[in-house]
Design an enzyme around this catalytic site. Structure first.
Site, mmCIF file in Angstrom:
data_model
loop_
_atom_site.group_PDB
_atom_site.id
_atom_site.type_symbol
_atom_site.label_atom_id
_atom_site.label_comp_id
_atom_site.label_asym_id
_atom_site.label_seq_id
_atom_site.Cartn_x
_atom_site.Cartn_y
_atom_site.Cartn_z
ATOM 1 N N ASP A 284 0.792 -1.232 0.000
ATOM 2 C CA ASP A 284 0.000 0.000 0.000
ATOM 3 C C ASP A 284 0.827 1.285 0.000
ATOM 4 O O ASP A 284 0.379 2.318 -0.484
ATOM 5 C CB ASP A 284 -0.956 0.018 1.203
ATOM 6 C CG ASP A 284 -0.238 -0.215 2.530
ATOM 7 O OD1 ASP A 284 0.996 -0.339 2.518
ATOM 8 O OD2 ASP A 284 -0.918 -0.281 3.576
ATOM 9 N N HIS A 285 2.047 1.221 0.537
ATOM 10 C CA HIS A 285 2.789 2.464 0.763
ATOM 11 C C HIS A 285 3.560 2.975 -0.457
ATOM 12 O O HIS A 285 4.004 4.106 -0.465
ATOM 13 C CB HIS A 285 3.782 2.282 1.912
ATOM 14 C CG HIS A 285 3.161 2.509 3.259
ATOM 15 N ND1 HIS A 285 2.109 1.766 3.722
ATOM 16 C CD2 HIS A 285 3.445 3.417 4.230
ATOM 17 C CE1 HIS A 285 1.778 2.195 4.933
ATOM 18 N NE2 HIS A 285 2.565 3.193 5.263
ATOM 19 N N ASP B 221 3.464 -0.924 11.353
ATOM 20 C CA ASP B 221 2.980 0.384 10.920
ATOM 21 C C ASP B 221 2.347 1.071 12.111
ATOM 22 O O ASP B 221 1.684 0.425 12.923
ATOM 23 C CB ASP B 221 1.935 0.225 9.807
ATOM 24 C CG ASP B 221 1.598 1.576 9.201
ATOM 25 O OD1 ASP B 221 2.280 1.985 8.245
ATOM 26 O OD2 ASP B 221 0.668 2.235 9.717
ATOM 27 N N ARG C 61 -2.586 12.233 9.979
ATOM 28 C CA ARG C 61 -1.390 13.028 10.269
ATOM 29 C C ARG C 61 -1.353 14.248 9.369
ATOM 30 O O ARG C 61 -1.702 14.147 8.191
ATOM 31 C CB ARG C 61 -0.119 12.218 10.013
ATOM 32 C CG ARG C 61 0.095 11.219 11.072
ATOM 33 C CD ARG C 61 1.504 10.751 11.235
ATOM 34 N NE ARG C 61 1.483 9.971 12.468
ATOM 35 C CZ ARG C 61 2.221 8.917 12.710
ATOM 36 N NH1 ARG C 61 3.112 8.528 11.843
ATOM 37 N NH2 ARG C 61 2.120 8.274 13.851
ATOM 38 N N SER D 163 12.169 5.818 17.155
ATOM 39 C CA SER D 163 11.364 4.716 16.631
ATOM 40 C C SER D 163 12.020 3.376 16.952
ATOM 41 O O SER D 163 13.133 3.319 17.463
ATOM 42 C CB SER D 163 11.214 4.862 15.124
ATOM 43 O OG SER D 163 12.413 4.490 14.507
ATOM 44 N N ARG E 193 12.990 1.383 14.750
ATOM 45 C CA ARG E 193 13.639 1.037 13.480
ATOM 46 C C ARG E 193 14.849 0.110 13.694
ATOM 47 O O ARG E 193 15.843 0.487 14.299
ATOM 48 C CB ARG E 193 14.098 2.347 12.843
ATOM 49 C CG ARG E 193 14.553 2.272 11.439
ATOM 50 C CD ARG E 193 14.837 3.679 10.940
ATOM 51 N NE ARG E 193 13.683 4.554 11.085
ATOM 52 C CZ ARG E 193 13.751 5.884 11.158
ATOM 53 N NH1 ARG E 193 14.907 6.490 11.108
ATOM 54 N NH2 ARG E 193 12.662 6.600 11.274
#
Ligand code: SF4
Length: 753
Positions: free
Chosen positions: A95-96, A160, A448, A643, A645
């Site tokens: 989707d991104h 996500d 956002r 994050s 990450r």
């Protein structure tokens, strides 16, 4: 795409015993959140009560969901675990990576071409390891999960931040990094700090122009972008039960904007209706069987102050539609005050674009209510003054709202339907003219609205509202228009008003879809080849990190002594680097380029001790690696905050850094380093940070007797011939020491097979 009913049966079967055990140890009535968390403890029944906001607890989630950008590294790592199949039901959603430019068909074709190697990789790796694959165009992860996989009382992690969307259907659903997803798919437990609990009591009932979105816009205004940090937000009360399941999803989705771990609603008639409407009546039947466990105890909701750490009450009957922004989602304006705010602050009143849809607001209810306004515009001869786009959340919703005529209505109003994907919400928007950086306003039904997020233009004032308000304002083309009180001039010069929007929670004719875009994994994946081109610059298969050599580490060089804040963004920057998130070698060229060198106060400029010259951090580290010399990174307080990450831990490991020695760590990053087989150490005496010199050669001593709670020693050999020996602390338990010895947590899993 069938959900796993047997898995849900197993989860529900363990509820009674686990809830009973939890009641005993907690010793008071339970919130819904506590019930779900205690039902998912990885060690089984509850043996102790956990301190909220303090205890770290191992859980066993039921599902994993991954979006295409983050799935790449998660799955590359998972391939290293040596498993035949993912240990829990898992899905990947493309989707991104789809850029919105012209409209759904053209944009999707372009994305399929541009991202082919990434899609081929994700498709083949999913096929091999028993993972459901949702193709580009199938929809946005959270909408697809809500329609197909979310279930009351379940626990899911997703790669996500808006994974909490599934809380609308009563699931504890939490956004995580790829390394966590990899662990859970490999069968390891997942660690979470036991959250604090915020209770939101909803009374009354929505009506007229007010929508579920306005609840979270209001909550964001109250709690601000930090107010939910470390907490799960639990909604309850008559008002909560009056909201549709998708409306609840919207609220939970945008709960990410207040920093909440996740948000959740209890199971009720609306949840059952949505499960039935989306072809999952059997889950509703199962949930009815344990319904008392799928909501908080009566005593909790009768006296919430006694059981939640914070309580907020909102009367839906009095709630006004809100518009939040610009530049931050917690700047909340009731619509009656918004026009004045626009004028006072000098925000551009002319509205350039209205965008509805996204994972936050693309339910049948949202689209049908927005379409009722579009229909009025057509009937009343109003021409929409702003550009207007519609991003359906899934192919199922798109197909159904097309069948029911809503897309046609939007078309008559001048609307453009974009691909079922993230598009403008994540900056995948080739907005014409954005590069001129002109001051302008847009309004979206997304979640956002930080500067540059939608179109890269720092001067785009982005506001967030419900799809209904977005549509009304797009028709008016004016941010100061209040549809509750103001009229508009139509083509014939008449003054007309927009009536309240109307819609349906679920389609009368049921949902329909021709091709949902789902690819089921192979029954036997052992013969499936995973496609990764050796010449790709976006994807690279990982190689196992080397096991510990069995000796103390001697003769290490100092790579950088970082000063001040060093977040995961400083360690592994995002932006243009995201393109390489599936290619560890390439993305490692961003390692620590944002960290400030304590010796010269500059970023990305460190001394290469082999040549005496100054160079970029990644290049300098590569020079040490080529010479077979390990290094250490020294840092300040709360190193690695930000994050989860995993690249921030993988890059130093990949390039040959052996240890990170800091005053203190952000816990998630510290754990990530441990998982990758790195040494994560802290100064026993924080002032020893000052002893570290630019030309130091460093030994780490005590590794042959590395044990929990036992300090190690670090020796700094300075260039003037002197040396300092200091004690350093660590938080490795025995299992984590095994990771270090094996070279990484994944190596250890592989060894165990
Ligand atoms: S639509 Fe936006 S918020 Fe939702 S998953 Fe995509 S990028 Fe994230």
């Amino acid at each position: 795409m069938a959900f796993d009913i047997n898995m849900i049966k197993e989860v529900y079967a363990r509820y009674p015993e686990r809830i009973e055990a939890a009641r005993k140890v907690v010793g008071k009535p339970l919130t819904l959140t506590e019930k779900i968390l205690y039902a998912h403890l990885s060690e089984g029944v509850a043996s102790q009560a956990y301190s909220r906001g303090v205890s770290y607890v191992d859980f066993q989630p039921d599902r994993v969901a991954m979006q295409d950008a983050t799935a790449q590294m998660a799955l590359l790592q998972f391939m290293q675990a040596g498993k035949n199949q993912a240990a829990v039901p898992s899905t990947v959603h493309c989707d991104h990576l789809i850029q919105a430019e012209v409209g759904a068909v053209t944009d999707l074709a372009k994305a399929n071409d541009k991202n082919k190697e990434v899609y081929d990789f994700l498709s083949s790796v999913s096929n091999k390891y028993g993972i459901g694959f949702w193709k580009p165009g199938a929809g946005i992860i959270h909408q697809v999960v809500l329609e197909n996989y979310a279930f009351p009382g379940g626990m899911m992690i997703g790669t996500d931040s808006h994974t909490p969307n599934a809380g609308g259907l009563g699931m504890v659903a939490i956004g995580v990094g790829g390394a966590d997803a990899c662990d859970v798919m490999a069968g390891l437990p997942w660690e979470l700090k036991f959250p604090k609990l915020i209770g939101v009591k909803l009374t009354g009932k929505l009506s007229g122009w007010t929508a579920a979105k306005d609840v979270i816009l209001k909550v964001a205004g109250i709690l601000t972008v930090k107010g939910g940090t470390g907490a799960i937000v639990e909604y309850f009360g008559d008002g909560a039960r009056s909201l549709s399941a998708t409306g609840k999803g919207t609220i939970c989705n945008m709960g990410a904007e207040i920093g909440a771990t996740t948000s959740i609603f209890g199971y009720d008639e609306k949840s059952a209706a949505y499960l039935e409407g989306t072809g999952r009546a059997d889950i509703a039947t199962l949930a009815n069987g344990i319904a008392s466990h799928l909501t908080g105890d009566d005593e909790v909701y009768a006296n919430p102050e006694k059981y939640f750490d914070q309580v907020i009450e909102i009367n839906l009957s009095e709630l006004e539609p809100h518009v939040n922004g610009p530049f931050t989602p917690d700047l909340a304006w009731p619509i009656s005050k918004f026009a004045a705010a626009v004028k006072e602050n000098g925000w551009p009143a002319k509205l350039d674009v209205g965008l509805i849809g996204s994972c936050t607001n693309s339910s049948y209810e949202d689209i049908s209510r927005a379409a009722s306004l579009a229909q009025q515009a057509v009937d009343k001869k109003l021409v929409a003054k702003s550009e207007y786009t519609i991003t359906p959340g899934s192919e199922q919703v798109r197909f159904t709202v097309d069948r029911d005529g809503f897309l046609d209505t939007f078309g008559q109003m001048g609307g453009v339907v974009l691909a079922n994907a993230c598009g403008p919400c994540i900056g995948q928007w080739a907005r014409h003219g954005a590069d001129k950086q002109e001051k302008n306003s847009i309004i979206t039904s997304f979640n956002r609205n930080f500067a540059k997020r939608a179109d890269g233009n720092p001067n785009t004032h982005a506001f967030v509202a419900s799809p209904e308000i977005v549509t009304a304002l797009a028709i008016a083309g004016d941010l100061t228009f209040n549809p509750l009180t103001d009229s508009l001039t139509n083509e014939d010069g008449q003054q007309v008003r927009l009536e309240e929007p109307r819609g349906l929670e679920l389609p009368t004719l049921g949902f329909a879809v021709e091709d949902a875009g789902y690819q089921a994994p192979a029954e036997d994946g052992s013969k499936v080849n995973v496609s990764v081109s050796p010449t790709s610059d976006r994807l690279q298969l990982l190689e196992s990190f080397k096991a510990w050599e069995g000796t103390d580490l001697k003769g290490l060089k100092l790579l950088i002594k970082a000063k001040g804040k060093c977040t995961t963004d400083h360690i592994s920057m995002a932006g243009p680097w995201l393109r390489f998130r599936g290619h560890l070698d390439n993305i490692s060229n961003n390692m620590l380029i944002g960290a400030v060198n304590a010796f010269n106060d500059q970023t990305n400029k460190v001394k290469n001790q082999l040549t005496g010259e100054f160079g970029e951090v990644p290049a300098t580290q590569r020079a040490y690696k080529a010479a077979g010399i390990g290094t250490i990174v020294v840092g300040d307080e709360n190193y690695g905050e930000g994050s989860s990450r995993e690249h921030a831990a993988m890059e130093p490991r990949f390039l040959g850094v052996r240890a990170i020695l800091v005053k203190s760590f952000a816990r998630i990053h510290e754990t990530n380093l441990k998982k990758q087989g790195m040494l994560a150490l802290t100064f026993a005496n924080p002032s020893d940070y000052e002893l570290v010199k630019e030309d130091d050669t460093i030994d780490i001593v005590g590794l042959t007797t590395f044990a929990p709670d036992k300090q190690l020693q670090v020796v700094f050999h300075h260039s003037d011939g002197t040396s300092d020996t200091i004690n350093v602390n660590h938080t490795y338990n025995q299992g984590q020491i095994e990771w270090f010895i094996a070279g990484s947590a994944l190596n250890l899993i592989k060894e165990g097979l």
